[in-house]
Design an enzyme around this catalytic site. Structure first.
Site, PDB file in Angstrom:
ATOM      1  N   ALA A  10       8.703  34.801  45.310  1.00 19.00           N
ATOM      2  CA  ALA A  10       8.619  35.912  46.253  1.00 19.00           C
ATOM      3  C   ALA A  10       8.004  37.165  45.627  1.00 19.00           C
ATOM      4  O   ALA A  10       7.760  38.150  46.314  1.00 19.00           O
ATOM      5  CB  ALA A  10      10.007  36.245  46.808  1.00 19.00           C
ATOM      6  N   CYS A  11       7.734  37.131  44.339  1.00 22.75           N
ATOM      7  CA  CYS A  11       7.226  38.289  43.595  1.00 22.75           C
ATOM      8  C   CYS A  11       5.723  38.144  43.345  1.00 22.75           C
ATOM      9  O   CYS A  11       5.287  37.172  42.739  1.00 22.75           O
ATOM     10  CB  CYS A  11       7.980  38.400  42.270  1.00 22.75           C
ATOM     11  SG  CYS A  11       7.294  39.602  41.112  1.00 22.75           S
ATOM     12  N   GLY A  12       4.942  39.129  43.795  1.00 21.08           N
ATOM     13  CA  GLY A  12       3.497  39.098  43.603  1.00 21.08           C
ATOM     14  C   GLY A  12       3.097  39.081  42.139  1.00 21.08           C
ATOM     15  O   GLY A  12       2.172  38.358  41.750  1.00 21.08           O
TER      16      GLY A  12
END
Length: 138
Positions: A10-12
């Site tokens: 979920a983390c870019g």
């Protein structure tokens, strides 16, 4: 060569780091640390290998950091580790391990410091920023 990434899909920044590793020719072991958190011993080893303190690895944004009062300097390193183990989202990411070292890949191109083949050519991050051979284009 084995490369491991403690990853949050979920983390870019984590996604960019994983893409850079793959573009370098490595297929890393991907550990989704929110599903499979590191043991206390492993977390201590990773923090030591990065040359930081548990407090320096704490993530504030999108976590229970404020609700738990973790900004208060009263918390010891052991207590901060306890919080991280109880709430893995507090562990900043991505952490990448290779035989050449361990880094908190923030920004994502920091991973190039420990990859065996850091010459990745041009890489475009999700936000449009271009990284070329480990240097930011500008």
């Amino acid at each position: 060569m084995t490369v491991t990434i403690y990853h949050n899909p979920a983390c870019g920044t984590s996604r960019n780091t994983l893409a850079i590793i793959r573009q370098s020719g490595e297929e890393p072991e991907v550990i989704e640390y929110l599903k499979t958190p590191p043991s206390r011993q492993r977390l201590v080893e990773l923090i030591a290998a990065m040359g930081m303190t548990p407090r320096a690895l704490l993530r504030e944004k999108g976590t229970p950091y404020a609700e738990l009062g973790l900004a208060d300097p009263k918390w010891t390193d052991d207590e901060i580790l306890d919080f991280m183990l109880a709430h893995p989202i507090l562990i900043n990411r991505p952490i990448v391990v290779s035989p050449l070292g361990v880094v908190l890949a923030r920004p994502s191109e920091k991973v190039l410091d420990i990859l065996p083949n850091p010459e990745i050519g041009a890489f475009t991050k999700e936000d449009g920023e271009v990284v070329i051979a480990g240097k930011r284009a500008g």
